[in-house]
Scaffold this motif. Structure first.
Motif, short mmCIF file in Angstrom:
data_model
loop_
_atom_site.label_atom_id
_atom_site.label_comp_id
_atom_site.label_asym_id
_atom_site.label_seq_id
_atom_site.Cartn_x
_atom_site.Cartn_y
_atom_site.Cartn_z
N ARG A 64 4.48 72.74 37.83
CA ARG A 64 4.95 73.08 39.15
C ARG A 64 5.64 74.70 39.43
NH1 ARG A 64 8.18 67.57 40.83
NH2 ARG A 64 6.10 66.43 41.03
N LEU A 65 4.91 75.42 38.57
CA LEU A 65 5.29 76.91 38.38
C LEU A 65 4.22 77.48 39.04
CD1 LEU A 65 6.55 77.00 34.66
CD2 LEU A 65 8.25 77.28 36.86
N HIS A 66 4.56 78.86 39.20
CA HIS A 66 3.34 79.87 39.38
C HIS A 66 2.70 80.22 38.44
CE1 HIS A 66 1.50 83.60 41.14
NE2 HIS A 66 1.47 82.75 42.48
N GLU A 67 1.56 80.85 38.63
CA GLU A 67 0.69 81.13 37.45
C GLU A 67 1.27 82.29 36.50
OE1 GLU A 67 -3.52 81.52 38.03
OE2 GLU A 67 -3.56 79.70 38.98
N ASP A 68 2.00 83.25 37.39
CA ASP A 68 2.61 84.28 36.53
C ASP A 68 3.53 83.91 35.42
OD1 ASP A 68 1.11 86.11 38.27
OD2 ASP A 68 2.60 86.39 39.75
N PRO A 69 4.49 82.97 35.75
CA PRO A 69 5.45 82.88 34.44
C PRO A 69 4.48 82.04 33.45
CG PRO A 69 6.28 81.65 36.61
CD PRO A 69 4.99 82.52 36.84
N VAL A 70 3.58 81.26 33.68
CA VAL A 70 2.89 80.59 32.99
C VAL A 70 1.98 81.53 31.91
CG1 VAL A 70 0.70 79.04 32.55
CG2 VAL A 70 2.41 78.60 34.17
N ARG A 71 1.46 82.60 32.56
CA ARG A 71 0.76 83.89 31.91
C ARG A 71 1.69 84.36 30.98
NH1 ARG A 71 -2.00 86.02 35.70
NH2 ARG A 71 -0.30 86.91 36.40
N THR A 72 2.84 84.47 31.44
CA THR A 72 4.09 85.51 30.81
C THR A 72 4.49 84.76 29.47
OG1 THR A 72 4.72 86.35 32.64
CG2 THR A 72 6.45 86.57 30.80
N TRP A 73 4.65 83.53 29.58
CA TRP A 73 5.06 82.96 28.28
C TRP A 73 4.16 82.34 27.50
CZ3 TRP A 73 9.81 82.81 26.49
CH2 TRP A 73 10.87 82.96 27.34
N ARG A 74 2.97 82.28 27.85
CA ARG A 74 1.73 82.24 26.95
C ARG A 74 1.80 83.70 26.21
NH1 ARG A 74 -3.56 79.58 26.61
NH2 ARG A 74 -3.03 78.55 28.78
N GLY A 75 1.75 84.50 26.74
CA GLY A 75 1.57 85.90 26.30
C GLY A 75 2.80 86.33 25.41
N ARG A 76 4.00 85.94 25.49
CA ARG A 76 5.29 86.21 24.67
C ARG A 76 5.09 85.26 23.41
NH1 ARG A 76 10.42 86.57 29.16
NH2 ARG A 76 9.59 88.46 29.85
N PHE A 77 4.50 84.15 23.42
CA PHE A 77 4.46 83.17 22.46
C PHE A 77 3.33 83.54 21.58
CE2 PHE A 77 7.53 80.14 20.94
CZ PHE A 77 6.64 79.33 19.75
N ALA A 78 2.25 84.03 21.96
CA ALA A 78 0.95 84.13 21.29
C ALA A 78 1.32 85.09 20.19
CB ALA A 78 -0.11 84.52 22.35
N PRO A 79 0.44 84.96 19.04
CA PRO A 79 0.53 86.04 17.82
C PRO A 79 -0.13 87.39 18.28
CG PRO A 79 -0.99 84.32 17.54
CD PRO A 79 -0.32 83.86 18.80
N GLY A 80 0.70 88.46 17.71
CA GLY A 80 0.02 89.69 17.98
C GLY A 80 -0.27 90.37 19.26
N VAL A 81 0.75 89.95 20.09
CA VAL A 81 0.67 90.33 21.56
C VAL A 81 1.88 91.09 21.83
CG1 VAL A 81 0.56 89.71 23.96
CG2 VAL A 81 -0.90 88.73 22.41
#
Length: 73
Positions: free
Chosen positions: A56-73
């Protein structure tokens, strides 16, 4: 122009364990619980649109947290 693919999230066993404790912990603050759930779902390969609906979140925070946790980003 080709579409950008989602950044893959790879978790170690200790990271997965820590995130599961956060996601399911009753004393974990709500926002931290959402973030942990978001990263766990991303690690399972779920697309951001599906994660957004499920958490129940907007796609923007989902993308942000995926990017922050992904290696090498």
């Amino acid at each position: 122009m080709p579409l950008a693919s989602a950044v893959p999230v790879v978790l170690t066993a200790s990271e997965r364990h820590r995130l599961k404790k956060m996601a399911y912990g009753h004393k974990t603050p709500h926002q931290a619980r959402q973030r942990a759930t978001n990263v766990l779902l991303a690690a399972r390969g779920r697309p951001k649109a599906r994660i957004a609906v499920q958490t129940r979140l907007h796609e923007d925070p989902v993308r942000t947290w995926r990017g922050r946790f992904a290696p090498g980003v």
